[in-house]
Design a protein around this motif. Structure first.
Motif, PDB file in Angstrom:
ATOM      1  N   VAL A   1      14.928  19.763  46.097  1.00 28.08           N
ATOM      2  CA  VAL A   1      16.231  20.356  45.829  1.00 28.08           C
ATOM      3  C   VAL A   1      16.706  20.969  47.139  1.00 28.08           C
ATOM      4  CG1 VAL A   1      17.527  22.062  44.500  1.00 28.08           C
ATOM      5  CG2 VAL A   1      15.618  20.847  43.430  1.00 28.08           C
ATOM      6  N   ASP A   2      17.702  20.348  47.754  1.00 23.59           N
ATOM      7  CA  ASP A   2      18.195  20.818  49.043  1.00 23.59           C
ATOM      8  C   ASP A   2      19.293  21.850  48.813  1.00 23.59           C
ATOM      9  OD1 ASP A   2      18.042  20.623  51.925  1.00 23.59           O
ATOM     10  OD2 ASP A   2      20.046  19.762  51.845  1.00 23.59           O
TER      11      ASP A   2
ATOM     12  N   ILE B   1      15.893  13.338  45.962  1.00 24.08           N
ATOM     13  CA  ILE B   1      16.503  14.510  46.599  1.00 24.08           C
ATOM     14  C   ILE B   1      17.830  14.814  45.921  1.00 24.08           C
ATOM     15  CG2 ILE B   1      17.433  15.473  48.742  1.00 24.08           C
ATOM     16  CD1 ILE B   1      15.589  13.446  50.231  1.00 24.08           C
ATOM     17  N   THR B   2      18.043  16.094  45.589  1.00 22.82           N
ATOM     18  CA  THR B   2      19.316  16.539  45.035  1.00 22.82           C
ATOM     19  C   THR B   2      19.978  17.472  46.035  1.00 22.82           C
ATOM     20  OG1 THR B   2      18.457  16.425  42.771  1.00 22.82           O
ATOM     21  CG2 THR B   2      20.460  17.714  43.117  1.00 22.82           C
TER      22      THR B   2
ATOM     23  N   GLN C   1      28.745  10.598  50.622  1.00 25.34           N
ATOM     24  CA  GLN C   1      28.480   9.601  51.667  1.00 25.34           C
ATOM     25  C   GLN C   1      26.980   9.419  51.854  1.00 25.34           C
ATOM     26  OE1 GLN C   1      30.747  10.119  55.288  1.00 25.34           O
ATOM     27  NE2 GLN C   1      29.192   9.105  56.516  1.00 25.34           N
ATOM     28  N   VAL C   2      26.234  10.520  51.861  1.00 20.23           N
ATOM     29  CA  VAL C   2      24.778  10.444  52.008  1.00 20.23           C
ATOM     30  C   VAL C   2      24.163   9.785  50.776  1.00 20.23           C
ATOM     31  CG1 VAL C   2      22.664  11.786  52.285  1.00 20.23           C
ATOM     32  CG2 VAL C   2      24.734  12.455  53.516  1.00 20.23           C
ATOM     33  N   ALA C   3      24.641  10.180  49.579  1.00 21.00           N
ATOM     34  CA  ALA C   3      24.119   9.599  48.344  1.00 21.00           C
ATOM     35  C   ALA C   3      24.418   8.100  48.266  1.00 21.00           C
ATOM     36  CB  ALA C   3      24.713  10.318  47.137  1.00 21.00           C
ATOM     37  N   PHE C   4      25.586   7.694  48.743  1.00 18.83           N
ATOM     38  CA  PHE C   4      25.954   6.269  48.734  1.00 18.83           C
ATOM     39  C   PHE C   4      25.062   5.471  49.682  1.00 18.83           C
ATOM     40  CE2 PHE C   4      28.429   2.645  50.316  1.00 18.83           C
ATOM     41  CZ  PHE C   4      28.781   2.025  49.110  1.00 18.83           C
ATOM     42  N   ALA C   5      24.702   6.077  50.827  1.00 22.42           N
ATOM     43  CA  ALA C   5      23.857   5.390  51.804  1.00 22.42           C
ATOM     44  C   ALA C   5      22.406   5.304  51.344  1.00 22.42           C
ATOM     45  CB  ALA C   5      23.932   6.104  53.155  1.00 22.42           C
ATOM     46  N   LEU C   6      21.998   6.252  50.490  1.00 20.45           N
ATOM     47  CA  LEU C   6      20.599   6.317  50.031  1.00 20.45           C
ATOM     48  C   LEU C   6      20.564   6.423  48.506  1.00 20.45           C
ATOM     49  CD1 LEU C   6      19.510   8.956  52.689  1.00 20.45           C
ATOM     50  CD2 LEU C   6      18.884   6.532  52.743  1.00 20.45           C
ATOM     51  N   PRO C   7      21.113   5.422  47.802  1.00 23.67           N
ATOM     52  CA  PRO C   7      21.322   5.550  46.359  1.00 23.67           C
ATOM     53  C   PRO C   7      20.045   5.661  45.528  1.00 23.67           C
ATOM     54  CG  PRO C   7      21.704   3.293  47.070  1.00 23.67           C
ATOM     55  CD  PRO C   7      21.550   4.116  48.311  1.00 23.67           C
TER      56      PRO C   7
ATOM     57  N   VAL D   1      18.839   9.792  46.910  1.00 24.56           N
ATOM     58  CA  VAL D   1      19.673  10.998  46.954  1.00 24.56           C
ATOM     59  C   VAL D   1      20.716  11.005  45.841  1.00 24.56           C
ATOM     60  CG1 VAL D   1      21.322  12.310  48.340  1.00 24.56           C
ATOM     61  CG2 VAL D   1      19.347  11.224  49.443  1.00 24.56           C
ATOM     62  N   GLU D   2      20.842  12.169  45.207  1.00 22.03           N
ATOM     63  CA  GLU D   2      21.925  12.401  44.269  1.00 22.03           C
ATOM     64  C   GLU D   2      22.569  13.740  44.594  1.00 22.03           C
ATOM     65  OE1 GLU D   2      20.234  12.439  40.364  1.00 22.03           O
ATOM     66  OE2 GLU D   2      19.435  14.473  40.570  1.00 22.03           O
TER      67      GLU D   2
END
Length: 263
Positions: A57-58, A83-84, A97-103, A106-107
């Protein structure tokens, strides 16, 4: 150098979200481009392996944090990594953008989430990158206590120290903003206008960068706050400066001495 908790524009509720997002977009780009937190990977891996955690959890993720550069190597060690991203003032476009790159990894959680009171439904190793200095000592103690109360491990990392060297480095930030802005995504015409025609973004980044250095905690101060948060010594705490080339990452890590929650 004495710590001074001056104000940062990025912390001000009245700052237009557009400007805050442009600042955090820039920080995400710099963190990724220059791999500011690459030296933290061994510590992150150690904590995840020691605690058996696969979820992170970031906290105070801003525009998405350094995960674009960290995830590929970290995932090779922790295949089930999840990772949230969270923030009190979430930069929705940057996080997405980060979530889209690492689907697969990352959420985003786009609720306004206070680092001192993480919702109970968010479980896992709590991380903070380039954000601990935003909090006064009493608030840092509250952040640590909140993790201790639910038996979750925590790791916080900075990318600067409170010294003259870093005052000089961060004092050069307007130059880097001007040079790097064309490469920062998502592309925005207004970002260019507010960088070159009306140079608001370079000024904001300059001020907040200098103040960040003056606000940064030493590892001794981090340990003292950890002891205050954990008088019963329920956690094992470690504080150090990780040296990775020219980059110095002060960090504080802590995890329960006993078993973790498995709920």
């Amino acid at each position: 150098m004495k710590r001074r908790h001056l104000f940062e524009f990025g912390d001000c509720q009245w700052l237009p979200s557009l400007l805050r997002d442009y600042m955090t977009d820039y920080l995400r780009f710099v963190s990724t481009k220059f791999n500011l937190f690459g030296g933290t990977l061994p510590r992150l891996t150690e904590i995840l392996e020691h605690t058996g955690q696969t979820q992170i959890v970031d906290i105070a993720s801003g525009g998405g944090g350094p995960w674009l550069s960290l995830v590929p190597e970290l995932q090779s060690k922790v295949p089930d990594l999840k990772i949230t991203l969270t923030d009190r003032y979430p930069n929705q476009a940057g996080m997405n953008q980060v979530a889209f790159a690492l689907p697969q990894v990352v959420e985003t959680d786009l609720r306004s989430i206070d680092a001192r009171e993480i919702p109970a439904d968010l479980v896992g190793l709590r991380t903070q990158f380039l954000s601990l200095h935003h909090f006064e000592p009493a608030d840092v103690v509250s952040i640590l206590q909140n993790a201790i109360a639910v038996n979750e491990p925590i790791a916080v990392f900075e990318a600067q120290q409170r010294d003259v060297e870093h005052l000089i480095r961060f004092g050069l930030s307007p130059l880097f903003v001007i040079l790097l802005t064309p490469f920062v995504s998502p592309f925005r015409i207004r970002r260019l206008v507010l960088t070159y025609l009306i140079p608001i973004v370079p000024v904001l980044v300059f001020w907040d960068g200098i103040v960040s250095v003056l606000r940064t905690y030493t590892v001794e101060e981090m340990l003292q706050m950890a002891r205050e948060a954990d008088p019963g010594q329920r956690y094992e705490w470690n504080a150090e400066v990780i040296n990775s080339g020219q980059i110095k990452n002060p960090c504080l890590t802590g995890w329960p001495v006993g078993p973790l929650n498995q709920d």
